[in-house]
Design an enzyme around this catalytic site. Sequence first.
Site, PDB file in Angstrom:
ATOM      1  CE  LYS A  98      -5.984  -5.994  10.552  1.00  0.00           C
ATOM      2  NZ  LYS A  98      -5.316  -6.526  11.749  1.00  0.00           N
ATOM      3  CG  ASP A  99      -0.704  -8.232   7.711  1.00  0.00           C
ATOM      4  OD1 ASP A  99       0.033  -7.322   8.170  1.00  0.00           O
ATOM      5  OD2 ASP A  99      -1.272  -9.072   8.417  1.00  0.00           O
ATOM      6  CE1 TYR A 131      -6.973   3.650  15.395  1.00  0.00           C
ATOM      7  CE2 TYR A 131      -5.676   2.480  13.746  1.00  0.00           C
ATOM      8  CZ  TYR A 131      -6.686   3.360  14.071  1.00  0.00           C
ATOM      9  OH  TYR A 131      -7.384   3.975  13.081  1.00  0.00           O
ATOM     10  CD  GLN A 158      -8.329 -27.593 -14.264  1.00  0.00           C
ATOM     11  OE1 GLN A 158      -9.195 -26.842 -13.890  1.00  0.00           O
ATOM     12  NE2 GLN A 158      -8.587 -28.855 -14.564  1.00  0.00           N
ATOM     13  CE1 TYR A 213      -3.675  -1.485  11.127  1.00  0.00           C
ATOM     14  CE2 TYR A 213      -4.267   0.811  11.418  1.00  0.00           C
ATOM     15  CZ  TYR A 213      -4.415  -0.386  10.761  1.00  0.00           C
ATOM     16  OH  TYR A 213      -5.312  -0.487   9.722  1.00  0.00           O
ATOM     17  CG  ASP A 241      -7.499  -3.333   0.664  1.00  0.00           C
ATOM     18  OD1 ASP A 241      -6.412  -3.221   1.281  1.00  0.00           O
ATOM     19  OD2 ASP A 241      -8.300  -2.386   0.534  1.00  0.00           O
ATOM     20  CE  LYS A 242      -9.295  -0.474   3.530  1.00  0.00           C
ATOM     21  NZ  LYS A 242      -8.175  -0.441   2.553  1.00  0.00           N
ATOM     22  CG  ASP A 275      -1.837   1.119   1.381  1.00  0.00           C
ATOM     23  OD1 ASP A 275      -1.627   2.147   0.706  1.00  0.00           O
ATOM     24  OD2 ASP A 275      -2.780   1.002   2.182  1.00  0.00           O
TER      25      ASP A 275
HETATM   26  P1  13P Z   1      -5.239  -0.464   4.746  1.00  0.00           P
HETATM   27  O1  13P Z   1      -4.378  -1.484   5.458  1.00  0.00           O
HETATM   28  O2  13P Z   1      -5.904  -1.081   3.557  1.00  0.00           O
HETATM   29  O3  13P Z   1      -4.457   0.745   4.418  1.00  0.00           O
HETATM   30  O4  13P Z   1      -6.414  -0.061   5.709  1.00  0.00           O
HETATM   31  C1  13P Z   1      -6.060   0.592   6.875  1.00  0.00           C
HETATM   32  C2  13P Z   1      -7.199   1.048   7.717  1.00  0.00           C
HETATM   33  O5  13P Z   1      -6.942   1.387   8.847  1.00  0.00           O
HETATM   34  C3  13P Z   1      -8.560   1.054   7.183  1.00  0.00           C
HETATM   35  O6  13P Z   1      -9.466   1.642   8.092  1.00  0.00           O
HETATM   36  P1  13P Z   2      -8.143 -31.996 -15.011  1.00  0.00           P
HETATM   37  O1  13P Z   2      -8.344 -33.485 -15.079  1.00  0.00           O
HETATM   38  O2  13P Z   2      -7.288 -31.477 -16.097  1.00  0.00           O
HETATM   39  O3  13P Z   2      -7.714 -31.499 -13.671  1.00  0.00           O
HETATM   40  O4  13P Z   2      -9.609 -31.315 -15.304  1.00  0.00           O
HETATM   41  C1  13P Z   2     -10.716 -31.662 -14.556  1.00  0.00           C
HETATM   42  C2  13P Z   2     -11.833 -30.766 -14.929  1.00  0.00           C
HETATM   43  O5  13P Z   2     -11.981 -30.336 -16.044  1.00  0.00           O
HETATM   44  C3  13P Z   2     -12.754 -30.350 -13.833  1.00  0.00           C
HETATM   45  O6  13P Z   2     -12.938 -28.978 -13.856  1.00  0.00           O
HETATM   46 MG    MG Z   3      -4.922  -1.898   1.938  1.00  0.00          MG
HETATM   47 MG    MG Z   4      -4.149   2.188   3.185  1.00  0.00          MG
END
Ligand code: 13P
Ligand code: 13P
Ligand code: MG
Ligand code: MG
Length: 364
Positions: A231-232, A347, A241, A228, A131-132, A11
Amino acid sequence: MPQTLSVIKADVGGYVGHSAMHPEVLGVGQEALVRAVQSGLLIDGHAASCGDDLFLIMSHERGENDEPIHKLAWDTFVAGTDVAKRLRLYGAGQDLLVDAFSGNIRGAGPGSAELELEERPSEPVVVYLGDKTSAGSFNLPLYKMFADPFNTAGLVIAEALHAGFAFEVHDVKEHRKIVLNTPEEAYDLLVFIGSPARYAIKRVVARATGEVAAVSSTDKLSLIAGRYVGKDDPAAIVRCQGVFPAVGEVLEPFTTAWTVEGFMRGSHYGPWMPTAQAQATPSRFDGPPRVVALGFQLAEGKLVGPRDMFDDPGFDNARAEANRVADYLRKHGPFEPHRLPLDEMEYTTMPAVAAKLGDRWAEI
Ligand code: 13P
Ligand code: 13P
Ligand code: MG
Ligand code: MG
C-alpha cells in the site's frame, strides 16, 4: 531564505511480516540524516516509522524536488534495504520500484510530501505518518481541518481563517489537477475528494496569505508498478496556528476512526486508528490501518520535537471505535464492503478462477 520541509517515505522491509520496522533499519535512517546535517545538506532531520514504513522528515533550504535531497532519501532506502535483506525481513526493498535513482524520487516508488515556508516567530507543524492504507486517505481529515466549521472553530471565530482555504486536488489516474476554493466551492470539492482512490488532496493553501498550509503524498504504488506491491502508506505535513487551524483543530478529525482502504493485502476497508508511535504496529489482520502524528516546533529550521501527539487519552475513544469497527467489518470475511469492490482490489484470483470455470457458465 525560505525553508523546505520534505517527508519522503518507503517500505524497505517489514519486521515481522508487514507489522513493524526493525530497529536496525530505523537506525540506518537516523544515521543517514545525522550525516546529512553534518555535511550541511540538511538543517535538521528525523527518521520515524509507522508500521513497516520508514519516514524521513527533513528540513533544508533547497526547495521542493531537489535532486540531492531526493538522492539522500533514495540512498537511505537502498541502505535500509541492504539491512533488511541481511536480516531476511519481509518484502526487503518493497517500495523501490526502479533499479537506479534518476534525479527525482517521484515515479520510483517512495512517497513524498514537500512544503516551502517562511518560518514564523513560532512555527508548529504536525507530520502525519500512515500505514496499511492508500494515498487519498488524508482527504477526509484534511477537509475537516480546513473546511469544516464543526471541526475547526477558527473558520468561524478567527479572522485569519475566515477567508477559507484552496484545495489542490490530483486526479491520480488521469494525471491532472484542479484548485477549488472553500467555503464557496465546498460541494464541488466533495464530489471529487469523496472518491479518494481516484482524487487525492495534494496541497491546501491559506487564501488569506497564499501560504501553503498542508501537503500530502499522493504517489500510488500500484499505478506506478502496474501491479500490487504494497500500500502507499501516505504522509502529510500540516502547519498550525495563526492563519492555519490550531494544533488541536488539526488533530481533532482523528477522534473518529474513518474507514479507509488498505488492511490485509491492501484489499479491504478498515478503520484508521490513531496511535502513539509505540503502538503503530499493525498486526491483527495486518491492521487495523494506523496513523501517527508527530508534532514539531521549527526553530530556524531545527526540528524541535517530536511530540507524539496521539499519545493522549483524548484519542482512546477513537482507538476503541477502531477496534469495534474492525470486529464488525472482519465478520464479513471475503464479502464486500469489508473486501474492496473488484475493480479496486489490489490483488485477486478472479482472472484465474474465471478462466478455469469459463466453460461451465451457461446461458440463463
Ligand atoms: P504494506 O503496504 O504496509 O507493506 O502492507 C502490505 C500488505 O499486503 C499487508 O497485508
Ligand atoms: P492562535 O490564535 O495563535 O492560532 O491560537 C489559538 C489557540 O490557542 C487555540 O488553540
Ligand atoms: Mg506499510
Ligand atoms: Mg510491507
